[in-house]
Design an enzyme around this catalytic site. Sequence first.
Site, mmCIF file in Angstrom:
data_model
loop_
_atom_site.group_PDB
_atom_site.id
_atom_site.type_symbol
_atom_site.label_atom_id
_atom_site.label_comp_id
_atom_site.label_asym_id
_atom_site.label_seq_id
_atom_site.Cartn_x
_atom_site.Cartn_y
_atom_site.Cartn_z
ATOM 1 N N ILE A 66 22.507 18.372 81.154
ATOM 2 C CA ILE A 66 22.001 19.727 80.717
ATOM 3 C C ILE A 66 20.959 19.322 79.591
ATOM 4 O O ILE A 66 21.445 19.859 78.400
ATOM 5 C CB ILE A 66 23.112 20.644 80.275
ATOM 6 C CG1 ILE A 66 23.979 20.748 81.535
ATOM 7 C CG2 ILE A 66 22.200 22.044 79.951
ATOM 8 C CD1 ILE A 66 25.365 21.805 81.056
ATOM 9 N N PRO A 67 19.960 18.782 80.011
ATOM 10 C CA PRO A 67 18.776 18.604 78.670
ATOM 11 C C PRO A 67 18.506 19.930 78.086
ATOM 12 O O PRO A 67 18.235 20.975 78.848
ATOM 13 C CB PRO A 67 17.668 17.892 79.381
ATOM 14 C CG PRO A 67 18.008 18.180 80.751
ATOM 15 C CD PRO A 67 19.215 18.583 80.948
ATOM 16 N N HIS A 68 18.193 19.965 77.018
ATOM 17 C CA HIS A 68 17.698 21.214 76.357
ATOM 18 C C HIS A 68 16.763 20.973 75.150
ATOM 19 O O HIS A 68 17.090 20.114 74.513
ATOM 20 C CB HIS A 68 18.903 22.401 76.020
ATOM 21 C CG HIS A 68 19.775 21.608 75.185
ATOM 22 N ND1 HIS A 68 20.958 20.686 75.951
ATOM 23 C CD2 HIS A 68 20.131 21.547 74.024
ATOM 24 C CE1 HIS A 68 21.837 20.335 74.968
ATOM 25 N NE2 HIS A 68 21.190 20.938 73.549
ATOM 26 N N GLY A 69 16.006 22.135 74.896
ATOM 27 C CA GLY A 69 15.153 21.975 73.669
ATOM 28 C C GLY A 69 14.936 23.497 73.261
ATOM 29 O O GLY A 69 14.772 24.307 73.871
ATOM 30 N N GLU A 122 23.662 26.807 77.313
ATOM 31 C CA GLU A 122 24.362 25.455 77.741
ATOM 32 C C GLU A 122 25.834 25.656 78.257
ATOM 33 O O GLU A 122 26.326 25.269 79.341
ATOM 34 C CB GLU A 122 24.179 24.395 76.750
ATOM 35 C CG GLU A 122 25.164 22.748 77.100
ATOM 36 C CD GLU A 122 24.715 21.768 76.206
ATOM 37 O OE1 GLU A 122 25.565 20.757 76.241
ATOM 38 O OE2 GLU A 122 23.837 22.160 75.179
#
Length: 163
Positions: A66-69, A122
């Site tokens: 779960i990549p996030h920015g 997330e």
Amino acid sequence: MATIADLLDERSIDLSLSSGDKDDVIERMVDLVDASGALLDRDVLIKAVRAREEAGTTGLGDGIAIPHGKCDGVDRPALAFARSDEGVSWGAPDGSLANLVFLIAVPEAAAGNAATTSAGVESGAYELTYTLIAPFKVPTIFVLVGASKVPSVVLAKAEVVAD
């Protein structure tokens, strides 16, 4: 509170992700956010997601990442989903390849809003994913979260694996 269905546009789903390395997949996922219309600046979002990965892997294990920015590269919270049959090395603690990748993008301005922070989204994506795949072992199941106004779930290539 925003739901997964509110954030995941059907144009931001890729069910046949061609596996590359993590950086290639991040770029592809950002392109999916762009397809949803939420992207303002591709490079800013890529930089934010890569910076988060440098702080610590978002590979959760069990075939999930779960990549996030959080940045000004998007104009609203957005979610992209991709499924990779081959899997992508994501630095998961259990060493598994990521077959299910959720990219979460949140505007910097939403940082203080609990309903739209990357941690809140997330958590929702993580909970939803594990709820759906609990009876199965990844990577033999691949989950698609529908993006219509009425959320739907399609289980593809599902296979129960005996313990």
